[in-house]
Design an enzyme around this catalytic site. Structure first.
Site, PDB file in Angstrom:
ATOM      1  N   CYS A   5      46.017  30.711  33.714  1.00 59.58           N
ATOM      2  CA  CYS A   5      47.116  30.102  32.948  1.00 59.58           C
ATOM      3  C   CYS A   5      46.556  29.054  31.981  1.00 59.58           C
ATOM      4  O   CYS A   5      47.014  28.952  30.836  1.00 59.58           O
ATOM      5  CB  CYS A   5      48.146  29.476  33.882  1.00 59.58           C
TER       6      CYS A   5
ATOM      7  N   ASP B  71      34.824  38.213  30.208  1.00 55.29           N
ATOM      8  CA  ASP B  71      34.467  37.637  31.507  1.00 55.29           C
ATOM      9  C   ASP B  71      33.251  36.731  31.328  1.00 55.29           C
ATOM     10  O   ASP B  71      32.291  37.086  30.627  1.00 55.29           O
ATOM     11  CB  ASP B  71      34.162  38.750  32.519  1.00 55.29           C
TER      12      ASP B  71
ATOM     13  N   HIS C 267      45.557  35.199  39.608  1.00 55.92           N
ATOM     14  CA  HIS C 267      46.429  35.535  38.471  1.00 55.92           C
ATOM     15  C   HIS C 267      46.025  36.964  38.150  1.00 55.92           C
ATOM     16  O   HIS C 267      44.852  37.206  37.815  1.00 55.92           O
ATOM     17  CB  HIS C 267      46.159  34.581  37.302  1.00 55.92           C
TER      18      HIS C 267
ATOM     19  N   HIS D  53      44.655  40.295  37.098  1.00 54.19           N
ATOM     20  CA  HIS D  53      43.787  40.614  35.959  1.00 54.19           C
ATOM     21  C   HIS D  53      43.153  41.967  36.175  1.00 54.19           C
ATOM     22  O   HIS D  53      42.915  42.389  37.296  1.00 54.19           O
ATOM     23  CB  HIS D  53      42.715  39.534  35.768  1.00 54.19           C
TER      24      HIS D  53
HETATM   25  P1  AMP Z   1      38.079  38.517  40.732  1.00 54.30           P
HETATM   26  O1  AMP Z   1      39.221  37.577  41.026  1.00 54.30           O
HETATM   27  O2  AMP Z   1      37.129  38.639  41.882  1.00 54.30           O
HETATM   28  O3  AMP Z   1      38.528  39.847  40.236  1.00 54.30           O
HETATM   29  O4  AMP Z   1      37.168  37.922  39.582  1.00 54.30           O
HETATM   30  C1  AMP Z   1      37.543  36.904  38.711  1.00 54.30           C
HETATM   31  C2  AMP Z   1      36.698  37.045  37.477  1.00 54.30           C
HETATM   32  O5  AMP Z   1      37.032  35.982  36.617  1.00 54.30           O
HETATM   33  C3  AMP Z   1      35.176  36.983  37.712  1.00 54.30           C
HETATM   34  O6  AMP Z   1      34.575  38.173  37.189  1.00 54.30           O
HETATM   35  C4  AMP Z   1      34.752  35.747  36.929  1.00 54.30           C
HETATM   36  O7  AMP Z   1      33.491  35.888  36.306  1.00 54.30           O
HETATM   37  C5  AMP Z   1      35.877  35.588  35.928  1.00 54.30           C
HETATM   38  N1  AMP Z   1      36.079  34.223  35.475  1.00 54.30           N
HETATM   39  C6  AMP Z   1      36.251  33.129  36.233  1.00 54.30           C
HETATM   40  N2  AMP Z   1      36.413  32.039  35.463  1.00 54.30           N
HETATM   41  C7  AMP Z   1      36.352  32.461  34.178  1.00 54.30           C
HETATM   42  C8  AMP Z   1      36.441  31.808  32.907  1.00 54.30           C
HETATM   43  N3  AMP Z   1      36.636  30.481  32.802  1.00 54.30           N
HETATM   44  N4  AMP Z   1      36.318  32.567  31.792  1.00 54.30           N
HETATM   45  C9  AMP Z   1      36.103  33.882  31.878  1.00 54.30           C
HETATM   46  N5  AMP Z   1      36.020  34.557  33.048  1.00 54.30           N
HETATM   47  C10 AMP Z   1      36.130  33.861  34.182  1.00 54.30           C
HETATM   48 ZN    ZN Z   2      48.149  31.976  36.254  1.00 48.11          ZN
END
Ligand code: AMP
Ligand code: ZN
Length: 119
Positions: free
Chosen positions: A10, A33, A104, A106
């Site tokens: 968010c 990512d 969230h 994704h």
């Molecule tokens: P998951 O919840 O395991 O599907 O993965 C969450 C994904 O979010 C991971 O691949 C992280 O590298 C990515 N992630 C976390 N923080 C950020 C950020 N600030 N910007 C871009 N990607 C992010």
């Molecule tokens: Zn959110």
């Protein structure tokens, strides 16, 4: 809840945390990512805070359909080669046993030449 003030994604949508944007419209946001597993690796998220795919219902059909139609277009835009030689992978980790870390919803969209770091 349409927005969670404690949610990192968010905050990314709001621009409070920087991201490398891939796409944005009224309902959908996509960004690279931060820790890519593949040469192309971006995330697609709804702007509305939905904790995971486990929370979707019939009110989300249009949103999910539009995200799914958009995904292949963004994959090509971001450098995935065309099907069938190229292609991409879509993953939505859901819940603890699904490997979800950010709550969230994704979709990981990954592609590009093999080998990949993971997956
Ligand atoms: P998951 O919840 O395991 O599907 O993965 C969450 C994904 O979010 C991971 O691949 C992280 O590298 C990515 N992630 C976390 N923080 C950020 C950020 N600030 N910007 C871009 N990607 C992010
Ligand atoms: Zn959110």
């Amino acid at each position: 809840m349409s927005h969670d003030p404690n949610c990192i994604f968010c905050k990314i949508i709001e621009g409070k945390i920087p991201s490398r944007k891939v796409y944005e419209d009224d309902d959908i946001f996509a960004f690279h990512d931060i820790n890519p597993w593949a040469p192309v690796h971006f995330l697609m998220i709804p702007k509305k805070h939905i904790a995971s795919l486990a929370q979707v219902d019939g009110t989300h059909t249009d949103l999910l359909g539009r995200m799914m139609v958009l995904a292949p277009k963004l994959a090509l835009q971001e450098g995935c080669r065309p099907y069938p030689e190229g292609g991409f992978r879509i993953v939505s980790n859901t819940g603890a046993e699904g490997g979800q870390e950010v709550h969230h919803m994704h979709w990981h969209v990954m592609g590009g030449p093999r080998p990949w770091l993971r997956g």
